[in-house]
Design a protein around this motif. Sequence first.
Motif, PDB file in Angstrom:
ATOM      1  N   PRO A   1      27.811  33.734  32.252  1.00 49.39           N
ATOM      2  CA  PRO A   1      27.898  34.694  30.307  1.00 49.39           C
ATOM      3  C   PRO A   1      28.615  35.138  30.899  1.00 49.39           C
ATOM      4  N   LYS A   2      29.882  34.996  29.777  1.00 47.62           N
ATOM      5  CA  LYS A   2      30.618  36.597  29.763  1.00 47.62           C
ATOM      6  C   LYS A   2      30.215  38.001  28.680  1.00 47.62           C
ATOM      7  N   TYR A   3      30.122  38.717  29.953  1.00 45.42           N
ATOM      8  CA  TYR A   3      29.479  39.634  28.521  1.00 45.42           C
ATOM      9  C   TYR A   3      30.946  40.609  28.639  1.00 45.42           C
ATOM     10  N   TYR A   4      31.279  40.590  27.641  1.00 42.73           N
ATOM     11  CA  TYR A   4      33.215  41.483  28.144  1.00 42.73           C
ATOM     12  C   TYR A   4      32.817  42.732  27.263  1.00 42.73           C
ATOM     13  N   ASP A   5      31.731  43.045  26.842  1.00 40.07           N
ATOM     14  CA  ASP A   5      31.512  44.249  26.204  1.00 40.07           C
ATOM     15  C   ASP A   5      31.220  45.519  26.729  1.00 40.07           C
TER      16      ASP A   5
ATOM     17  N   VAL B   1      39.491  35.325  45.845  1.00 44.15           N
ATOM     18  CA  VAL B   1      38.334  35.262  44.263  1.00 44.15           C
ATOM     19  C   VAL B   1      38.900  36.993  44.387  1.00 44.15           C
ATOM     20  N   PHE B   2      39.038  37.625  42.621  1.00 46.36           N
ATOM     21  CA  PHE B   2      39.247  38.688  42.865  1.00 46.36           C
ATOM     22  C   PHE B   2      37.823  39.504  41.855  1.00 46.36           C
ATOM     23  N   ALA B   3      37.217  40.427  42.791  1.00 49.56           N
ATOM     24  CA  ALA B   3      35.913  40.573  42.062  1.00 49.56           C
ATOM     25  C   ALA B   3      36.178  42.827  41.697  1.00 49.56           C
ATOM     26  N   VAL B   4      37.241  42.684  40.500  1.00 52.27           N
ATOM     27  CA  VAL B   4      37.247  44.224  40.644  1.00 52.27           C
ATOM     28  C   VAL B   4      36.664  44.799  39.176  1.00 52.27           C
ATOM     29  N   GLY B   5      36.296  46.381  39.747  1.00 47.81           N
ATOM     30  CA  GLY B   5      35.432  46.746  38.660  1.00 47.81           C
ATOM     31  C   GLY B   5      34.077  46.125  38.905  1.00 47.81           C
ATOM     32  N   ARG B   6      33.282  45.671  37.102  1.00 51.90           N
ATOM     33  CA  ARG B   6      32.079  45.369  37.249  1.00 51.90           C
ATOM     34  C   ARG B   6      32.042  44.355  37.609  1.00 51.90           C
ATOM     35  N   TYR B   7      32.911  43.604  36.997  1.00 51.47           N
ATOM     36  CA  TYR B   7      32.602  42.226  37.757  1.00 51.47           C
ATOM     37  C   TYR B   7      32.039  41.781  39.686  1.00 51.47           C
ATOM     38  N   LEU B   8      32.338  43.048  40.791  1.00 50.61           N
ATOM     39  CA  LEU B   8      31.583  42.512  41.574  1.00 50.61           C
ATOM     40  C   LEU B   8      30.161  42.518  40.862  1.00 50.61           C
TER      41      LEU B   8
ATOM     42  N   PHE C   1      40.066  30.992  42.459  1.00 54.36           N
ATOM     43  CA  PHE C   1      38.606  31.196  41.028  1.00 54.36           C
ATOM     44  C   PHE C   1      39.201  32.183  40.347  1.00 54.36           C
ATOM     45  N   ASP C   2      38.214  31.911  39.432  1.00 55.52           N
ATOM     46  CA  ASP C   2      37.936  33.296  38.626  1.00 55.52           C
ATOM     47  C   ASP C   2      35.970  33.925  39.183  1.00 55.52           C
ATOM     48  N   VAL C   3      35.537  34.559  39.563  1.00 54.27           N
ATOM     49  CA  VAL C   3      34.855  35.147  39.794  1.00 54.27           C
ATOM     50  C   VAL C   3      33.118  34.788  39.194  1.00 54.27           C
ATOM     51  N   ASP C   4      33.377  34.824  37.209  1.00 55.69           N
ATOM     52  CA  ASP C   4      32.739  34.745  37.028  1.00 55.69           C
ATOM     53  C   ASP C   4      32.125  33.033  36.812  1.00 55.69           C
ATOM     54  N   GLN C   5      31.853  32.360  37.782  1.00 57.28           N
ATOM     55  CA  GLN C   5      31.601  31.101  38.056  1.00 57.28           C
ATOM     56  C   GLN C   5      30.344  30.555  38.904  1.00 57.28           C
TER      57      GLN C   5
ATOM     58  N   MET D   1      47.881  39.999  37.268  1.00 58.07           N
ATOM     59  CA  MET D   1      48.399  41.200  38.447  1.00 58.07           C
ATOM     60  C   MET D   1      47.755  39.559  40.225  1.00 58.07           C
ATOM     61  N   ARG D   2      46.859  39.304  39.512  1.00 59.58           N
ATOM     62  CA  ARG D   2      46.218  38.400  40.993  1.00 59.58           C
ATOM     63  C   ARG D   2      47.777  37.398  41.484  1.00 59.58           C
ATOM     64  N   MET D   3      48.047  37.157  40.132  1.00 56.84           N
ATOM     65  CA  MET D   3      49.391  35.973  40.806  1.00 56.84           C
ATOM     66  C   MET D   3      49.926  36.675  41.905  1.00 56.84           C
TER      67      MET D   3
ATOM     68  N   ASP E   1      45.807  42.832  32.623  1.00 57.54           N
ATOM     69  CA  ASP E   1      46.406  43.057  34.066  1.00 57.54           C
ATOM     70  C   ASP E   1      45.378  42.929  35.223  1.00 57.54           C
ATOM     71  N   VAL E   2      44.931  43.191  35.035  1.00 59.02           N
ATOM     72  CA  VAL E   2      44.061  42.851  36.616  1.00 59.02           C
ATOM     73  C   VAL E   2      43.931  41.579  36.704  1.00 59.02           C
ATOM     74  N   SER E   3      44.123  40.451  35.388  1.00 62.67           N
ATOM     75  CA  SER E   3      43.792  39.314  35.496  1.00 62.67           C
ATOM     76  C   SER E   3      45.439  38.683  36.255  1.00 62.67           C
TER      77      SER E   3
ATOM     78  N   LEU F   1      31.599  44.635  30.490  1.00 60.83           N
ATOM     79  CA  LEU F   1      31.991  44.610  31.483  1.00 60.83           C
ATOM     80  C   LEU F   1      33.720  45.404  31.217  1.00 60.83           C
ATOM     81  N   ARG F   2      34.365  44.481  30.630  1.00 57.68           N
ATOM     82  CA  ARG F   2      35.812  44.816  30.345  1.00 57.68           C
ATOM     83  C   ARG F   2      36.399  46.510  29.590  1.00 57.68           C
ATOM     84  N   THR F   3      35.277  47.166  29.339  1.00 56.69           N
ATOM     85  CA  THR F   3      35.459  48.721  28.968  1.00 56.69           C
ATOM     86  C   THR F   3      36.070  49.403  30.413  1.00 56.69           C
TER      87      THR F   3
HETATM   88  N1  UDP Z   1      38.948  40.779  37.066  1.00 56.98           N
HETATM   89  C1  UDP Z   1      38.486  41.277  37.786  1.00 56.98           C
HETATM   90  N2  UDP Z   1      38.057  41.877  37.281  1.00 56.98           N
HETATM   91  C2  UDP Z   1      38.709  42.783  35.870  1.00 56.98           C
HETATM   92  C3  UDP Z   1      38.856  41.457  35.079  1.00 56.98           C
HETATM   93  C4  UDP Z   1      38.765  40.513  35.824  1.00 56.98           C
HETATM   94  O1  UDP Z   1      37.625  40.933  38.980  1.00 56.98           O
HETATM   95  O2  UDP Z   1      38.561  43.720  35.387  1.00 56.98           O
HETATM   96  C5  UDP Z   1      38.725  38.909  37.053  1.00 56.98           C
HETATM   97  C6  UDP Z   1      37.964  38.430  37.888  1.00 56.98           C
HETATM   98  O3  UDP Z   1      37.802  37.254  38.813  1.00 56.98           O
HETATM   99  C7  UDP Z   1      38.115  37.266  36.474  1.00 56.98           C
HETATM  100  C8  UDP Z   1      39.256  37.409  36.293  1.00 56.98           C
HETATM  101  O4  UDP Z   1      39.923  38.465  36.928  1.00 56.98           O
HETATM  102  O5  UDP Z   1      36.680  36.089  36.805  1.00 56.98           O
HETATM  103  C9  UDP Z   1      39.422  36.555  34.977  1.00 56.98           C
HETATM  104  O6  UDP Z   1      38.940  37.374  33.970  1.00 56.98           O
HETATM  105  P1  UDP Z   1      37.915  36.946  33.205  1.00 56.98           P
HETATM  106  O7  UDP Z   1      37.277  35.838  33.729  1.00 56.98           O
HETATM  107  O8  UDP Z   1      37.487  37.552  31.949  1.00 56.98           O
HETATM  108  O9  UDP Z   1      39.109  35.705  32.079  1.00 56.98           O
HETATM  109  P2  UDP Z   1      39.045  34.535  31.119  1.00 56.98           P
HETATM  110  O10 UDP Z   1      37.362  34.202  32.046  1.00 56.98           O
HETATM  111  O11 UDP Z   1      37.795  35.311  29.688  1.00 56.98           O
HETATM  112  O12 UDP Z   1      39.756  34.222  30.899  1.00 56.98           O
END
Ligand code: UDP
Length: 296
Positions: free
Chosen positions: A287-291, A64-71, A155-159, A132-134, A128-130, A293-295
């Motif tokens: 919940p997704k807080y794109y505004d 699982v990745f928790a980069v930047g504010r996602y952690l 896994f995505d972390v937002d779950q 480059m996980r690969m 690219d964060v998303s 979390l992604r800036t």
């Molecule tokens: N992620 C992260 N930091 C970021 C962007 C993405 O850690 O700035 C990781 C995180 O695990 C996230 C996943 O990449 O769950 C995929 O991104 P996101 O969940 O935003 O994508 P979506 O669910 O909208 O497809």
Amino acid sequence: KCSLENANMLNLDNSVDASLDLWSRADVQTCTTWKAAIIWEGMFDPDAYDQMHRREGSSVALTVFAVGRYLDAYLKTFLNTSEQHFMLGLPVTYYIFTDVPEKVPDIKLAPQRSIKVMKVEKNSRWQDVSMMRMKTISDVIESDIRHHCTHVFCFDVDQVFTGRFGSEALGDSVALLHAHYYRLPKKYFTYDRNPNSKAYMQTGDFYYHAAIFGGLWKSVKALTEACYQGIMEDKRNNVEALWHDESHLNKYMWLHKPTKVLSPEYCWDTSIIYRSEIRVTRLMWAPKYYDTLRTP
Ligand code: UDP
Ligand code: MN
């Protein structure tokens, strides 16, 4: 129904699946055209799966990745709920990738479960964060996971885990039906439609959700490596697939059929109105807080 005819040719897991499963769902598709099981509640005996995997010595790496504010936003809840529901009874190693290792929360783990924190650079674009996980997953399978675990789940972390996510989900190569698309005609699937991208596809089997994929380490290694190669070739050609790593994953799973498919119970979006076929939710979208979390 999934036929048993090719069970012997397939891996052990499939042949045992065939003998364990009760196949008691008539309201949903439980088998793909290539005879892979689609896992729904009511189709399987959880204890039989757990016993089989304990006997076989299965062990699971969860990446699982928790980069930047996602952690701060997601990791603690993800891990705490995973400890309640993910592969209980099997050895589990969490591989947590973050740019701020010191901020990984201290979680109390059950016996036979451990955490490895690995530092990654923070890409400035969330795409690219998303993607480059690969690359990162492929590398860590090679350097570490393959020596310690039989299976890998990414896994995505937002779950948030809300129900059993157990050994019935293990297989050679496992993909997840996207909650928004599993009932829609194929023409609505959001595959990449740009012929210049390596992820380009005109049709497919299902629309898979890249928030979860897994399998034997060897299969996940092959998938992540192929997706990474596709992503890099796109970069050289100055194109980006419509849904990034998810587009590449869909292309890969079209060319290399998964041996097991998870129903949307395994990653449900509760904003979808009631569906009678969803008898249990095992994992839910947070919940997704794109505004915020992604800036950058
Ligand atoms: N992620 C992260 N930091 C970021 C962007 C993405 O850690 O700035 C990781 C995180 O695990 C996230 C996943 O990449 O769950 C995929 O991104 P996101 O969940 O935003 O994508 P979506 O669910 O909208 O497809
Ligand atoms: Mn996500």
